[in-house]
Design a protein around this motif. Sequence first.
Motif, PDB file in Angstrom:
ATOM      1  N   HIS A 175       0.868  -1.180   0.000  1.00 37.32           N
ATOM      2  CA  HIS A 175       0.000   0.000   0.000  1.00 37.32           C
ATOM      3  C   HIS A 175       0.902   1.226   0.000  1.00 37.32           C
ATOM      4  O   HIS A 175       1.916   1.244   0.694  1.00 37.32           O
ATOM      5  CB  HIS A 175      -0.851   0.050   1.267  1.00 37.32           C
ATOM      6  N   HIS A 176       0.529   2.229  -0.752  1.00 36.27           N
ATOM      7  CA  HIS A 176       1.264   3.491  -0.695  1.00 36.27           C
ATOM      8  C   HIS A 176       0.423   4.525   0.027  1.00 36.27           C
ATOM      9  O   HIS A 176      -0.745   4.720  -0.294  1.00 36.27           O
ATOM     10  CB  HIS A 176       1.592   3.989  -2.108  1.00 36.27           C
ATOM     11  N   LEU A 177       1.012   5.170   1.020  1.00 35.13           N
ATOM     12  CA  LEU A 177       0.331   6.239   1.743  1.00 35.13           C
ATOM     13  C   LEU A 177       1.336   7.366   1.956  1.00 35.13           C
ATOM     14  O   LEU A 177       2.544   7.134   1.918  1.00 35.13           O
ATOM     15  CB  LEU A 177      -0.148   5.754   3.114  1.00 35.13           C
ATOM     16  N   THR A 178       0.831   8.565   2.217  1.00 33.23           N
ATOM     17  CA  THR A 178       1.740   9.609   2.690  1.00 33.23           C
ATOM     18  C   THR A 178       2.108   9.278   4.132  1.00 33.23           C
ATOM     19  O   THR A 178       1.366   8.568   4.818  1.00 33.23           O
ATOM     20  CB  THR A 178       1.063  10.995   2.681  1.00 33.23           C
ATOM     21  N   PRO A 179       3.245   9.795   4.612  1.00 34.34           N
ATOM     22  CA  PRO A 179       3.600   9.538   6.014  1.00 34.34           C
ATOM     23  C   PRO A 179       2.486   9.984   6.961  1.00 34.34           C
ATOM     24  O   PRO A 179       2.133   9.265   7.894  1.00 34.34           O
ATOM     25  CB  PRO A 179       4.872  10.371   6.210  1.00 34.34           C
ATOM     26  N   GLN A 180       1.903  11.142   6.689  1.00 39.87           N
ATOM     27  CA  GLN A 180       0.835  11.635   7.561  1.00 39.87           C
ATOM     28  C   GLN A 180      -0.404  10.751   7.476  1.00 39.87           C
ATOM     29  O   GLN A 180      -1.036  10.442   8.486  1.00 39.87           O
ATOM     30  CB  GLN A 180       0.480  13.077   7.183  1.00 39.87           C
ATOM     31  N   GLY A 181      -0.752  10.337   6.261  1.00 37.98           N
ATOM     32  CA  GLY A 181      -1.908   9.442   6.078  1.00 37.98           C
ATOM     33  C   GLY A 181      -1.691   8.134   6.824  1.00 37.98           C
ATOM     34  O   GLY A 181      -2.597   7.629   7.492  1.00 37.98           O
ATOM     35  N   HIS A 182      -0.479   7.606   6.718  1.00 40.23           N
ATOM     36  CA  HIS A 182      -0.135   6.393   7.474  1.00 40.23           C
ATOM     37  C   HIS A 182      -0.341   6.606   8.970  1.00 40.23           C
ATOM     38  O   HIS A 182      -0.983   5.790   9.648  1.00 40.23           O
ATOM     39  CB  HIS A 182       1.329   6.008   7.219  1.00 40.23           C
ATOM     40  N   ASP A 183       0.200   7.693   9.476  1.00 40.73           N
ATOM     41  CA  ASP A 183       0.161   7.897  10.928  1.00 40.73           C
ATOM     42  C   ASP A 183      -1.262   8.114  11.422  1.00 40.73           C
ATOM     43  O   ASP A 183      -1.600   7.715  12.542  1.00 40.73           O
ATOM     44  CB  ASP A 183       1.068   9.076  11.316  1.00 40.73           C
ATOM     45  N   GLU A 184      -2.104   8.740  10.586  1.00 38.75           N
ATOM     46  CA  GLU A 184      -3.496   8.921  10.989  1.00 38.75           C
ATOM     47  C   GLU A 184      -4.228   7.587  11.038  1.00 38.75           C
ATOM     48  O   GLU A 184      -4.947   7.289  11.986  1.00 38.75           O
ATOM     49  CB  GLU A 184      -4.211   9.876  10.026  1.00 38.75           C
ATOM     50  N   VAL A 185      -4.044   6.772  10.010  1.00 32.12           N
ATOM     51  CA  VAL A 185      -4.724   5.470   9.974  1.00 32.12           C
ATOM     52  C   VAL A 185      -4.273   4.592  11.145  1.00 32.12           C
ATOM     53  O   VAL A 185      -5.084   3.991  11.841  1.00 32.12           O
ATOM     54  CB  VAL A 185      -4.461   4.755   8.633  1.00 32.12           C
ATOM     55  N   PHE A 186      -2.959   4.547  11.392  1.00 38.36           N
ATOM     56  CA  PHE A 186      -2.481   3.665  12.463  1.00 38.36           C
ATOM     57  C   PHE A 186      -2.750   4.230  13.853  1.00 38.36           C
ATOM     58  O   PHE A 186      -2.890   3.464  14.810  1.00 38.36           O
ATOM     59  CB  PHE A 186      -1.027   3.247  12.220  1.00 38.36           C
ATOM     60  N   ALA A 187      -2.874   5.550  13.954  1.00 37.84           N
ATOM     61  CA  ALA A 187      -3.347   6.105  15.224  1.00 37.84           C
ATOM     62  C   ALA A 187      -4.722   5.532  15.535  1.00 37.84           C
ATOM     63  O   ALA A 187      -5.022   5.150  16.666  1.00 37.84           O
ATOM     64  CB  ALA A 187      -3.413   7.635  15.155  1.00 37.84           C
ATOM     65  N   SER A 188      -5.577   5.406  14.510  1.00 38.78           N
ATOM     66  CA  SER A 188      -6.941   4.885  14.701  1.00 38.78           C
ATOM     67  C   SER A 188      -6.980   3.400  14.993  1.00 38.78           C
ATOM     68  O   SER A 188      -7.628   2.959  15.921  1.00 38.78           O
ATOM     69  CB  SER A 188      -7.778   5.087  13.429  1.00 38.78           C
ATOM     70  N   VAL A 189      -6.316   2.609  14.141  1.00 38.32           N
ATOM     71  CA  VAL A 189      -6.561   1.164  14.201  1.00 38.32           C
ATOM     72  C   VAL A 189      -5.528   0.400  15.015  1.00 38.32           C
ATOM     73  O   VAL A 189      -5.699  -0.784  15.259  1.00 38.32           O
ATOM     74  CB  VAL A 189      -6.665   0.519  12.797  1.00 38.32           C
ATOM     75  N   SER A 190      -4.485   1.082  15.450  1.00 39.75           N
ATOM     76  CA  SER A 190      -3.483   0.367  16.233  1.00 39.75           C
ATOM     77  C   SER A 190      -3.079   1.131  17.504  1.00 39.75           C
ATOM     78  O   SER A 190      -3.196   0.605  18.606  1.00 39.75           O
ATOM     79  CB  SER A 190      -2.249   0.105  15.360  1.00 39.75           C
ATOM     80  N   HIS A 191      -2.655   2.383  17.336  1.00 40.35           N
ATOM     81  CA  HIS A 191      -2.105   3.084  18.502  1.00 40.35           C
ATOM     82  C   HIS A 191      -3.194   3.371  19.538  1.00 40.35           C
ATOM     83  O   HIS A 191      -2.997   3.142  20.724  1.00 40.35           O
ATOM     84  CB  HIS A 191      -1.402   4.367  18.058  1.00 40.35           C
ATOM     85  N   LEU A 192      -4.356   3.874  19.065  1.00 42.95           N
ATOM     86  CA  LEU A 192      -5.437   4.161  20.021  1.00 42.95           C
ATOM     87  C   LEU A 192      -5.873   2.909  20.789  1.00 42.95           C
ATOM     88  O   LEU A 192      -5.916   2.937  22.020  1.00 42.95           O
ATOM     89  CB  LEU A 192      -6.627   4.817  19.313  1.00 42.95           C
ATOM     90  N   PRO A 193      -6.197   1.797  20.116  1.00 45.73           N
ATOM     91  CA  PRO A 193      -6.611   0.624  20.911  1.00 45.73           C
ATOM     92  C   PRO A 193      -5.542   0.146  21.891  1.00 45.73           C
ATOM     93  O   PRO A 193      -5.890  -0.276  22.991  1.00 45.73           O
ATOM     94  CB  PRO A 193      -6.931  -0.447  19.861  1.00 45.73           C
ATOM     95  N   HIS A 194      -4.264   0.228  21.530  1.00 44.61           N
ATOM     96  CA  HIS A 194      -3.232  -0.145  22.513  1.00 44.61           C
ATOM     97  C   HIS A 194      -3.335   0.752  23.749  1.00 44.61           C
ATOM     98  O   HIS A 194      -3.331   0.263  24.882  1.00 44.61           O
ATOM     99  CB  HIS A 194      -1.829  -0.034  21.901  1.00 44.61           C
ATOM    100  N   LEU A 195      -3.459   2.058  23.532  1.00 49.56           N
ATOM    101  CA  LEU A 195      -3.529   2.957  24.684  1.00 49.56           C
ATOM    102  C   LEU A 195      -4.809   2.744  25.493  1.00 49.56           C
ATOM    103  O   LEU A 195      -4.782   2.799  26.724  1.00 49.56           O
ATOM    104  CB  LEU A 195      -3.396   4.419  24.232  1.00 49.56           C
ATOM    105  N   LEU A 196      -5.927   2.482  24.799  1.00 53.02           N
ATOM    106  CA  LEU A 196      -7.182   2.236  25.522  1.00 53.02           C
ATOM    107  C   LEU A 196      -7.075   0.967  26.363  1.00 53.02           C
ATOM    108  O   LEU A 196      -7.593   0.904  27.482  1.00 53.02           O
ATOM    109  CB  LEU A 196      -8.358   2.113  24.541  1.00 53.02           C
ATOM    110  N   ALA A 197      -6.406  -0.043  25.827  1.00 51.09           N
ATOM    111  CA  ALA A 197      -6.268  -1.306  26.561  1.00 51.09           C
ATOM    112  C   ALA A 197      -5.328  -1.139  27.757  1.00 51.09           C
ATOM    113  O   ALA A 197      -5.619  -1.617  28.857  1.00 51.09           O
ATOM    114  CB  ALA A 197      -5.764  -2.410  25.630  1.00 51.09           C
ATOM    115  N   PHE A 198      -4.203  -0.435  27.554  1.00 50.73           N
ATOM    116  CA  PHE A 198      -3.305  -0.166  28.687  1.00 50.73           C
ATOM    117  C   PHE A 198      -4.072   0.594  29.789  1.00 50.73           C
ATOM    118  O   PHE A 198      -3.993   0.246  30.963  1.00 50.73           O
ATOM    119  CB  PHE A 198      -2.118   0.708  28.243  1.00 50.73           C
ATOM    120  N   ALA A 199      -4.792   1.634  29.387  1.00 51.70           N
ATOM    121  CA  ALA A 199      -5.503   2.462  30.369  1.00 51.70           C
ATOM    122  C   ALA A 199      -6.550   1.627  31.104  1.00 51.70           C
ATOM    123  O   ALA A 199      -6.731   1.754  32.321  1.00 51.70           O
ATOM    124  CB  ALA A 199      -6.169   3.659  29.684  1.00 51.70           C
ATOM    125  N   TYR A 200      -7.221   0.755  30.375  1.00 51.37           N
ATOM    126  CA  TYR A 200      -8.270  -0.068  30.995  1.00 51.37           C
ATOM    127  C   TYR A 200      -7.684  -1.013  32.043  1.00 51.37           C
ATOM    128  O   TYR A 200      -8.163  -1.076  33.182  1.00 51.37           O
ATOM    129  CB  TYR A 200      -9.025  -0.851  29.911  1.00 51.37           C
TER     130      TYR A 200
END
Lengths: 294, 294
Positions: A175-200
Amino acid sequence: MPQGIKTLVVVGVGLIGGSFALSLKRAGLVERVVGVGRSLENLERALELGVVDAISQDAGAACRGADMVLLATPVGQMEKVLLAMAPELSPGTLVTDAGSTKSDVVRLFERCLPQHLAWCVPAHPIAGAELSGAAAARYGLYENRDVIITPLAASDPHSVGQVSALWRACGARIHHLTPQGHDEVFASVSHLPHLLAFAYVDMVAGKDNAASCFDLAATGFRDFTRIAGSSPEMWRDVALANREALLNELTAYRAELDAMVQEIEAADGTALAERFARARSARHQWYQAFLKKS
Amino acid sequence: MPQGIKTLVVVGVGLIGGSFALSLKRAGLVERVVGVGRSLENLERALELGVVDAISQDAGAACRGADMVLLATPVGQMEKVLLAMAPELSPGTLVTDAGSTKSDVVRLFERCLPQHLAWCVPAHPIAGAELSGAAAARYGLYENRDVIITPLAASDPHSVGQVSALWRACGARIHHLTPQGHDEVFASVSHLPHLLAFAYVDMVAGKDNAASCFDLAATGFRDFTRIAGSSPEMWRDVALANREALLNELTAYRAELDAMVQEIEAADGTALAERFARARSARHQWYQAFLKKS
């Protein structure tokens, strides 16, 4: 068919770097792999297992005359490695990475290798990181996996094509993405759930009745919290590296929670059931597509 | 060895109720099971599969002369069933349930069966609810599973002992909690994560870049969101039934999120790493204990 590589340098010979080396060897696309790392023990294990053909603890020296360098270290260690490499790279040596955030890696490349950007191609292979060390490396890790390529403005299209073709030869979907597009998508589908799970988990562990809670937690808890078993250091680095996108996600999530809390306070069963049904339907659709491609 | 049951009435012959019937039959502790439900098709399937020996669509009539009644319907349907049963119950007929919230079920028992409370013993078997219908019933579902018993103030200790012994005969581990203690623990370890997962998926589905997000979501996303595939109706009922405890959990979770957001805003890597490490350590400890008992 991509152009073969005579000497590939892999900095960080673990699951990610080691599996890239093995996959390219099996595809007959690399002649010699040099493993670079801080732990001599791990490097010797990599040599013994045939993951690499030579080892070095000096990233700069190892890069002399190489055709390609893969940085497969945590993002936090990349600057040091890039600075050591900078004076040793020849024009034409491809440099890529496997970091899980991309805007910060792009900035690092631009700062540390300003003369070499035409041959720099940042990338992010999506493959579990729960195993580490050379012994975790395996053929086939990248079969049917996604690899995101985020070219620099200065990346030569030929470099991008070569790196993409090598990942494709490992079995990956590109997949080709811009660096910013990549970081936005992975903030949603990977980074956020990791942080939500740690916090929980951290919240439950701090409760007065934590012992009873843990005693009675079952399979739903197990799956929801699996990612809270991830590396604190890696996720600290990710949280800081992708801070802006992550804060946006956290703001959006808190707004969603606030709306849900209001519905519970108002005992608005209709709105709650609608919210849950939207989520179930989206999750079901996603899962069907995920099963099909994996 | 518990006292055997001549006639067991199971209202709601699905995974939970059907598996209780099968397990007691195998243990030789029940002679005859009468299945009660709204769907004639499901009841006929239960009869065909040998989960029950007789069927009825009239809960009141079915309860006449029964030794024990298990309510295995969603909590939202219990009031109607209890009111139909009330005039037909004989003194000594055990009444238990399998509802996932307990304070509200206790209130229902007290309101609908005021003359019969000595023989009422609310309970909650912890077993996945992702399958439904009589065909999902199976021997062994309750082996090594937890069953929470939450006696009423008026429950006769002999009734509590009998119900506990029957669940134990199904292979379950018995825990005694107050209804409120139960609801607080399950608000933490089950209800809250379900709501967090629903909210998370609903938020991602509403994003402008939702298609890219879903396209690149991987195994971490899969496990974190599995419980967002649960029944919207059931979870609406749970959210409303356990509203007070759940709002307390949501308040605590939002405070934890707020603290984490502040650490990200302040780029406080030390505090973040400590928070993540606390969570990982608690999760690891929990998982080792969970593996040992399951």
